[in-house]
Design a protein around this motif. Sequence first.
Motif, PDB file in Angstrom:
ATOM      1  N   GLY A 204      48.380  39.372  46.701  1.00 19.30           N
ATOM      2  CA  GLY A 204      47.869  40.699  46.410  1.00 19.30           C
ATOM      3  C   GLY A 204      46.775  40.689  45.360  1.00 19.30           C
ATOM      4  O   GLY A 204      45.721  41.306  45.527  1.00 19.30           O
ATOM      5  N   SER A 205      47.017  39.979  44.247  1.00 17.78           N
ATOM      6  CA  SER A 205      45.999  39.930  43.193  1.00 17.78           C
ATOM      7  C   SER A 205      44.777  39.151  43.649  1.00 17.78           C
ATOM      8  O   SER A 205      43.634  39.551  43.391  1.00 17.78           O
ATOM      9  CB  SER A 205      46.587  39.308  41.917  1.00 17.78           C
ATOM     10  OG  SER A 205      46.947  37.955  42.120  1.00 17.78           O
ATOM     11  N   LEU A 206      44.990  38.050  44.353  1.00 16.57           N
ATOM     12  CA  LEU A 206      43.873  37.237  44.844  1.00 16.57           C
ATOM     13  C   LEU A 206      42.970  38.047  45.773  1.00 16.57           C
ATOM     14  O   LEU A 206      41.740  38.054  45.632  1.00 16.57           O
ATOM     15  CB  LEU A 206      44.415  36.005  45.562  1.00 16.57           C
ATOM     16  CG  LEU A 206      43.401  35.081  46.236  1.00 16.57           C
ATOM     17  CD1 LEU A 206      42.441  34.492  45.217  1.00 16.57           C
ATOM     18  CD2 LEU A 206      44.118  33.976  46.995  1.00 16.57           C
ATOM     19  N   ALA A 207      43.583  38.743  46.740  1.00 14.63           N
ATOM     20  CA  ALA A 207      42.803  39.551  47.674  1.00 14.63           C
ATOM     21  C   ALA A 207      42.029  40.646  46.945  1.00 14.63           C
ATOM     22  O   ALA A 207      40.879  40.951  47.279  1.00 14.63           O
ATOM     23  CB  ALA A 207      43.717  40.165  48.733  1.00 14.63           C
TER      24      ALA A 207
ATOM     25  N   TYR B 261      45.475  35.815  32.179  1.00 17.00           N
ATOM     26  CA  TYR B 261      46.531  36.751  31.801  1.00 17.00           C
ATOM     27  C   TYR B 261      45.935  38.093  31.369  1.00 17.00           C
ATOM     28  O   TYR B 261      46.378  39.164  31.793  1.00 17.00           O
ATOM     29  CB  TYR B 261      47.355  36.178  30.643  1.00 17.00           C
ATOM     30  CG  TYR B 261      48.430  35.186  31.026  1.00 17.00           C
ATOM     31  CD1 TYR B 261      49.315  35.435  32.074  1.00 17.00           C
ATOM     32  CD2 TYR B 261      48.587  34.001  30.302  1.00 17.00           C
ATOM     33  CE1 TYR B 261      50.319  34.537  32.395  1.00 17.00           C
ATOM     34  CE2 TYR B 261      49.596  33.095  30.618  1.00 17.00           C
ATOM     35  CZ  TYR B 261      50.461  33.360  31.667  1.00 17.00           C
ATOM     36  OH  TYR B 261      51.453  32.470  31.982  1.00 17.00           O
ATOM     37  N   SER B 262      44.929  38.022  30.511  1.00 12.20           N
ATOM     38  CA  SER B 262      44.348  39.243  29.949  1.00 12.20           C
ATOM     39  C   SER B 262      43.746  40.128  31.028  1.00 12.20           C
ATOM     40  O   SER B 262      43.885  41.359  30.995  1.00 12.20           O
ATOM     41  CB  SER B 262      43.284  38.884  28.907  1.00 12.20           C
ATOM     42  OG  SER B 262      43.877  38.205  27.804  1.00 12.20           O
TER      43      SER B 262
ATOM     44  N   SER C 194      45.127  43.835  32.103  1.00 17.17           N
ATOM     45  CA  SER C 194      44.262  45.010  31.976  1.00 17.17           C
ATOM     46  C   SER C 194      44.176  45.798  33.282  1.00 17.17           C
ATOM     47  O   SER C 194      43.818  46.981  33.264  1.00 17.17           O
ATOM     48  CB  SER C 194      42.857  44.582  31.546  1.00 17.17           C
ATOM     49  OG  SER C 194      42.181  43.880  32.582  1.00 17.17           O
ATOM     50  N   ASP C 195      44.517  45.158  34.396  1.00 23.74           N
ATOM     51  CA  ASP C 195      44.463  45.832  35.702  1.00 23.74           C
ATOM     52  C   ASP C 195      45.812  46.426  36.101  1.00 23.74           C
ATOM     53  O   ASP C 195      45.969  46.922  37.220  1.00 23.74           O
ATOM     54  CB  ASP C 195      43.992  44.851  36.782  1.00 23.74           C
ATOM     55  CG  ASP C 195      42.520  44.520  36.642  1.00 23.74           C
ATOM     56  OD1 ASP C 195      41.741  45.429  36.313  1.00 23.74           O
ATOM     57  OD2 ASP C 195      42.146  43.354  36.840  1.00 23.74           O
TER      58      ASP C 195
ATOM     59  N   ALA D 131      49.432  47.962  42.156  1.00 29.44           N
ATOM     60  CA  ALA D 131      48.426  47.561  41.170  1.00 29.44           C
ATOM     61  C   ALA D 131      47.187  46.936  41.798  1.00 29.44           C
ATOM     62  O   ALA D 131      46.103  46.983  41.206  1.00 29.44           O
ATOM     63  CB  ALA D 131      49.047  46.587  40.166  1.00 29.44           C
ATOM     64  N   PHE D 132      47.340  46.367  43.003  1.00 25.74           N
ATOM     65  CA  PHE D 132      46.220  45.626  43.572  1.00 25.74           C
ATOM     66  C   PHE D 132      45.878  46.003  45.024  1.00 25.74           C
ATOM     67  O   PHE D 132      44.744  46.341  45.336  1.00 25.74           O
ATOM     68  CB  PHE D 132      46.496  44.123  43.477  1.00 25.74           C
ATOM     69  CG  PHE D 132      46.644  43.639  42.064  1.00 25.74           C
ATOM     70  CD1 PHE D 132      45.530  43.480  41.262  1.00 25.74           C
ATOM     71  CD2 PHE D 132      47.897  43.377  41.528  1.00 25.74           C
ATOM     72  CE1 PHE D 132      45.647  43.059  39.943  1.00 25.74           C
ATOM     73  CE2 PHE D 132      48.026  42.956  40.211  1.00 25.74           C
ATOM     74  CZ  PHE D 132      46.903  42.801  39.414  1.00 25.74           C
TER      75      PHE D 132
END
Length: 459
Positions: free
Chosen positions: A15-18, A115-116, A120-121, A186-187
Motif C-alpha cells: 500500500g505505501s509503496l504503490a 520513518y519520518s 508524516s503521511d 492512509a495510502f
Amino acid sequence: MIYDFIVVGSGSGGGSLAYYLNKSGAKVLLIEAGKFYRKDTFPKTEAETSAHLYWGGGIEFDKAGRIGFLRTKMVGGSSIVYQCLMDRFDDNAFDAWKAESGVDWFNNAEMDKHYSQVESDMVLHTFSPEERNGNAKLFVEACDKLGYKWGNLRRGQSNCGAEKGNDCIGCLGGCFRDSKQSSLVAFIQKAEKEGLEIIAETEIEKVEPNSTTCKIHGLQNGNKVSFEGKKVILCGGAFGSTRMMMRSGFQSKLPALGKNFASHPQFMWLGFQNEPVDAHKGMFQSVASKDDNFRKQGFKLENVFASPISIGMLMNETGAEHQRLMKQYRYMQCIEVAVRDENAGEIMCDNKGKLTISKPLTDQDKTRRDKGLHAIENIMNAAGAKEIYKSNFYLGLHLMGGCVMGTDASKSVVNPEFLVHGEKTLYIADSSIYPNAPGINPGLTIKSLGHRLAMQLLK
C-alpha cells in the motif's frame, strides 16, 4: 499495456509503496488477491470477519497443528485487522538484522528519513491515562506494584469517536469510520483518487522476469489473466510472496527461499476478576511493557483482548465448564506475551500451490515464552485475579521471512536493493524480507521499507 510498476499485494508494504510510486506520476498497478472492502462494506459480525477477511476462513495451522497463523485477504491486508501500532525499531533490532544479513543500511540513522516520511503521511495518536480502559488500568497498576516498566502505545488513528461510545475492539474486523490508519486509509484510497489503478480478487500464481520487463500470470474470477510491467514488486507477505516465488520455480536458484520464517508466537492468558473489567470496551490496547529486562530476555507483554468467539477458542474446555468461563467475559483481564522467536521456521509449497508451514518452538523460544508467562502470572496475581486461565493455544500474527534480504545469494533471496538475486526487474518489499524477528511490531517498518524502495526506484 506495459506498466511502469506493478505491485502485487496491498498490505503495509504494498500500500505505501504503490502510494509513493503513484505520487510521482508513474503508471502503477496494484493487484490484490482479496476483495476490496470500504468502511461501510466490512463484515459486521465476528464470524463473518473470519470467513471473509482471512485466508483459510480464519486460521491456518502449521503442519503439526500447534500454532495458528492469521493471514488476511483483502485490499489493505493485515493493516485492516491489526491495531495499527506504530513503533520504530530500536538499535537492538537493526543490529540483529545487520549481523544476519550483512546489509549496511540496517540502522536507525539511515532509516530515519523513511520513518519520518511515513509518519508524516499518517495520523498518529499516543494514548493518555484518561483513555485507558479497565484492562489497561489493571495492567498499569499491577506493573507499578511489581516494578515492571510499561509505556503508552502510539497508534495510527484519527477521530476514533471513543467519547461517543465507539469501542475499538470492533476494529479487529475493519474500521467502520476510516479512523484507523490502515494501508487502505492512509495510502491506497488517497492514491486511488490520484489515479492509482487497483485490481482486486486477482490471485497471481507465477512471475516471469526478463532483462527489461516482468510478466505475471494468475486467476481472476476463474479466468486466466496476465500483466506486464517494467518493474514488478511482490508484497504478498511471508506466505504470499514465498508462494509466488516457489510457484515460479525459484527454489533451484535460491536455496534460502522459504527458509528463516518467524512469527512472534503469542500466548494469551486470562485473569478473572471479582468486578467487571469490560476489556472489550473503549480504547483497545493502549499500553504495553517497555521493560529493558523483558527486551533482553526476548519477550514483551501486550495489553490485549478479543471478541467472544476468539476468546472462546483459547479454551480446551467444553460444555458446562466452557459456559462457566465464557459467562465471565466481562470480568476477564487479558495479557499476551509475544516471543521474539528464532527464525527456524520454513515455508513449503507443493506443485498445486498448497502451503505447508513448519514452525517449531526452539528451546530458546520456550525459555522466552516461559519467562513471559511467569511475568503475566505475577501481574494477574498483583491485580487480584481470583482465577487465572492458562491457555495453551498460541498464534503467529506477524509473519516474517521466507524471502529474506542479504548480501549472500546462498543465504538470502533479495539483495540490499530489494532485487531478487540474479534478476533485473523483480523485487520483493514486505515482511518476507525480514532477516529475523525484531521483537517489535513490524507495521511501521514495513511501510518505511516500502518508502525506501519507492525512492530508490524513482531515483
